[in-house]
Write a protein that holds these residues in place. Structure first.
Motif, PDB file in Angstrom:
ATOM      1  N   PRO A  55       0.803  -1.226   0.000  1.00 48.46           N
ATOM      2  CA  PRO A  55       0.000   0.000   0.000  1.00 48.46           C
ATOM      3  C   PRO A  55       0.830   1.267   0.000  1.00 48.46           C
ATOM      4  CG  PRO A  55      -0.055  -1.045   2.160  1.00 48.46           C
ATOM      5  CD  PRO A  55       0.670  -1.975   1.251  1.00 48.46           C
ATOM      6  N   ASP A  56       2.110   1.161   0.330  1.00 49.03           N
ATOM      7  CA  ASP A  56       2.930   2.362   0.373  1.00 49.03           C
ATOM      8  C   ASP A  56       4.257   2.095  -0.321  1.00 49.03           C
ATOM      9  OD1 ASP A  56       3.669   4.819   2.987  1.00 49.03           O
ATOM     10  OD2 ASP A  56       4.284   4.707   0.888  1.00 49.03           O
ATOM     11  N   LYS A  57       4.370   2.595  -1.559  1.00 47.58           N
ATOM     12  CA  LYS A  57       5.609   2.465  -2.314  1.00 47.58           C
ATOM     13  C   LYS A  57       6.292   3.819  -2.444  1.00 47.58           C
ATOM     14  CE  LYS A  57       3.629  -1.125  -5.318  1.00 47.58           C
ATOM     15  NZ  LYS A  57       3.379  -1.538  -6.711  1.00 47.58           N
ATOM     16  N   SER A  58       5.889   4.744  -1.614  1.00 43.30           N
ATOM     17  CA  SER A  58       6.294   6.136  -1.837  1.00 43.30           C
ATOM     18  C   SER A  58       7.779   6.375  -1.697  1.00 43.30           C
ATOM     19  CB  SER A  58       5.540   7.046  -0.865  1.00 43.30           C
ATOM     20  OG  SER A  58       5.882   6.716   0.473  1.00 43.30           O
ATOM     21  N   GLY A  59       8.470   5.469  -1.009  1.00 43.39           N
ATOM     22  CA  GLY A  59       9.886   5.698  -0.785  1.00 43.39           C
ATOM     23  C   GLY A  59      10.810   5.177  -1.859  1.00 43.39           C
ATOM     24  N   LEU A  60      10.289   4.414  -2.807  1.00 49.74           N
ATOM     25  CA  LEU A  60      11.183   3.883  -3.852  1.00 49.74           C
ATOM     26  C   LEU A  60      11.786   5.051  -4.620  1.00 49.74           C
ATOM     27  CD1 LEU A  60       9.123   0.839  -5.152  1.00 49.74           C
ATOM     28  CD2 LEU A  60      11.109   0.818  -3.642  1.00 49.74           C
ATOM     29  N   PRO A  61      13.121   5.129  -4.684  1.00 52.36           N
ATOM     30  CA  PRO A  61      13.768   6.333  -5.222  1.00 52.36           C
ATOM     31  C   PRO A  61      13.620   6.518  -6.726  1.00 52.36           C
ATOM     32  CG  PRO A  61      15.401   4.796  -4.312  1.00 52.36           C
ATOM     33  CD  PRO A  61      14.081   4.176  -4.110  1.00 52.36           C
ATOM     34  N   SER A  62      13.441   5.430  -7.450  1.00 47.78           N
ATOM     35  CA  SER A  62      13.292   5.567  -8.904  1.00 47.78           C
ATOM     36  C   SER A  62      12.640   4.305  -9.437  1.00 47.78           C
ATOM     37  CB  SER A  62      14.665   5.768  -9.565  1.00 47.78           C
ATOM     38  OG  SER A  62      15.380   4.551  -9.588  1.00 47.78           O
ATOM     39  N   ASP A  63      12.328   4.304 -10.724  1.00 42.42           N
ATOM     40  CA  ASP A  63      11.696   3.117 -11.311  1.00 42.42           C
ATOM     41  C   ASP A  63      12.692   1.978 -11.495  1.00 42.42           C
ATOM     42  OD1 ASP A  63      11.439   4.476 -14.710  1.00 42.42           O
ATOM     43  OD2 ASP A  63      13.155   4.075 -13.423  1.00 42.42           O
ATOM     44  N   ARG A  64      13.948   2.196 -11.141  1.00 44.93           N
ATOM     45  CA  ARG A  64      14.908   1.087 -11.178  1.00 44.93           C
ATOM     46  C   ARG A  64      14.724   0.161  -9.983  1.00 44.93           C
ATOM     47  NH1 ARG A  64      19.635   2.001 -10.095  1.00 44.93           N
ATOM     48  NH2 ARG A  64      19.586   4.130  -9.265  1.00 44.93           N
ATOM     49  N   PHE A  65      14.008   0.660  -8.976  1.00 44.17           N
ATOM     50  CA  PHE A  65      13.778  -0.108  -7.759  1.00 44.17           C
ATOM     51  C   PHE A  65      12.396  -0.742  -7.805  1.00 44.17           C
ATOM     52  CE2 PHE A  65      17.145   1.139  -4.682  1.00 44.17           C
ATOM     53  CZ  PHE A  65      17.810   2.068  -5.457  1.00 44.17           C
ATOM     54  N   SER A  66      12.329  -2.019  -7.454  1.00 38.67           N
ATOM     55  CA  SER A  66      11.036  -2.687  -7.344  1.00 38.67           C
ATOM     56  C   SER A  66      11.137  -3.727  -6.241  1.00 38.67           C
ATOM     57  CB  SER A  66      10.629  -3.338  -8.664  1.00 38.67           C
ATOM     58  OG  SER A  66      11.557  -4.347  -9.021  1.00 38.67           O
ATOM     59  N   ALA A  67      10.000  -4.126  -5.728  1.00 31.41           N
ATOM     60  CA  ALA A  67       9.981  -5.139  -4.674  1.00 31.41           C
ATOM     61  C   ALA A  67       8.725  -5.960  -4.815  1.00 31.41           C
ATOM     62  CB  ALA A  67      10.046  -4.492  -3.293  1.00 31.41           C
ATOM     63  N   GLU A  68       8.851  -7.201  -4.394  1.00 28.13           N
ATOM     64  CA  GLU A  68       7.679  -8.058  -4.357  1.00 28.13           C
ATOM     65  C   GLU A  68       7.761  -8.954  -3.132  1.00 28.13           C
ATOM     66  OE1 GLU A  68       7.854 -10.067  -8.127  1.00 28.13           O
ATOM     67  OE2 GLU A  68       8.964 -11.740  -7.270  1.00 28.13           O
ATOM     68  N   ARG A  69       6.604  -9.488  -2.794  1.00 23.47           N
ATOM     69  CA  ARG A  69       6.539 -10.372  -1.636  1.00 23.47           C
ATOM     70  C   ARG A  69       5.607 -11.519  -1.964  1.00 23.47           C
ATOM     71  NH1 ARG A  69       4.474  -9.173   4.564  1.00 23.47           N
ATOM     72  NH2 ARG A  69       5.472 -10.993   5.479  1.00 23.47           N
ATOM     73  N   THR A  70       6.014 -12.701  -1.586  1.00 27.10           N
ATOM     74  CA  THR A  70       5.227 -13.909  -1.808  1.00 27.10           C
ATOM     75  C   THR A  70       4.399 -14.190  -0.564  1.00 27.10           C
ATOM     76  OG1 THR A  70       7.046 -14.767  -3.140  1.00 27.10           O
ATOM     77  CG2 THR A  70       5.343 -16.329  -2.454  1.00 27.10           C
ATOM     78  N   GLY A  71       3.108 -14.007  -0.676  1.00 27.10           N
ATOM     79  CA  GLY A  71       2.228 -14.245   0.460  1.00 27.10           C
ATOM     80  C   GLY A  71       2.658 -13.428   1.654  1.00 27.10           C
ATOM     81  N   GLU A  72       2.797 -14.052   2.788  1.00 28.38           N
ATOM     82  CA  GLU A  72       3.293 -13.365   3.981  1.00 28.38           C
ATOM     83  C   GLU A  72       4.681 -13.889   4.298  1.00 28.38           C
ATOM     84  OE1 GLU A  72       0.417 -13.731   7.090  1.00 28.38           O
ATOM     85  OE2 GLU A  72      -0.992 -12.365   6.114  1.00 28.38           O
TER      86      GLU A  72
END
Lengths: 114, 113
Positions: A55-72
């Motif tokens: 719900p909060d991706k506001s801190g990613l510094p640029s579009d070169r950064f991404s994150a994902e999570r599998t379930g919990e």
């Protein structure tokens, strides 16, 4: 019980390469955070997961950064086309997601971009 | 913008001296307040937290912090430091209604034996 673990502990990469950083939260913790800590500075919020949604991706510094999570469970932070300014310690934390909001931190991944 | 300020970046004390580390945050609203500590070679860990109620909060290892709402402050105190308190201390604030926790830049404390 086991704490938050992160891998690798150290990563040296060449400028322009992609890197993946992994975080294994404490079992049962629904909330997961990524932070960046540059040398001599405080923790910089990157992204927050509740379950596998972010719900909060506001801190990613640029579009070169991404994150994902599998379930919990495990989360990966990917940095594409790394730059020297990406050099930092990347910290992961998890929390139970209850109102206590205490975060339990992992040991971090020290990323050096040469 | 939301921000957290820690007044001292480096503090050097002798054992048994009293400690006060300053922390201020940028504006009001309902907040959750934290102090985290990182001992040499260890992970960040929670020292104490404030959510509501008594503004004087006691944490582990004899630390306490006082929330002063009118001053937007949450200063950390310890009456008598020990060599083992040598560490880096981070103040952190979460404004309720949001997920983000904002950390200060940290204060490195060195206690001389």
């Amino acid at each position: 019980g086991a704490g938050v673990s992160q891998s690798p502990s150290n990563k040296v990469t060449e400028k322009g390469k992609d890197v993946e950083l992994r975080c294994d939260p404490i079992s049962g913790h629904t909330a997961l955070y990524w932070y960046r800590q540059r040398l001599g500075q405080g923790l910089e919020f990157l992204i927050y997961f509740q379950g596998n949604s972010a719900p909060d991706k506001s801190g990613l510094p640029s579009d070169r950064f991404s994150a994902e999570r599998t379930g919990e469970s495990v989360s990966t932070l990917t940095i594409q086309r790394t730059q020297q300014e990406d050099s930092a310690v990347y910290l992961c934390a998890s929390s139970s997601g209850t109102l206590s909001y205490e975060q339990y931190f992992g040991p971090g991944t020290r990323l050096t971009v040469t | 913008a939301q921000s957290v300020s820690q007044h001292n970046h480096h503090v050097i004390l002798s054992e048994a001296a009293s400690l006060e580390l300053g922390c201020n945050y940028s504006y009001g609203g309902t907040v959750n307040l934290f102090w985290y500590v990182q001992y040499p070679g260890q992970h960040l860990q929670l020292l104490l937290k404030y959510f509501s109620g008594d503004p004087l909060v006691k944490g582990i290892k004899g630390f306490e912090a006082e929330f002063i709402k009118s001053k937007f402050s949450f200063n950390l105190r310890k009456p008598s430091v020990q060599w083992s308190d040598t560490a880096e201390y981070f103040c952190a604030v979460r404004w309720t209604g949001g997920f983000k926790t904002i950390f200060g830049a940290g204060t490195r404390l060195f206690v001389k034996a």
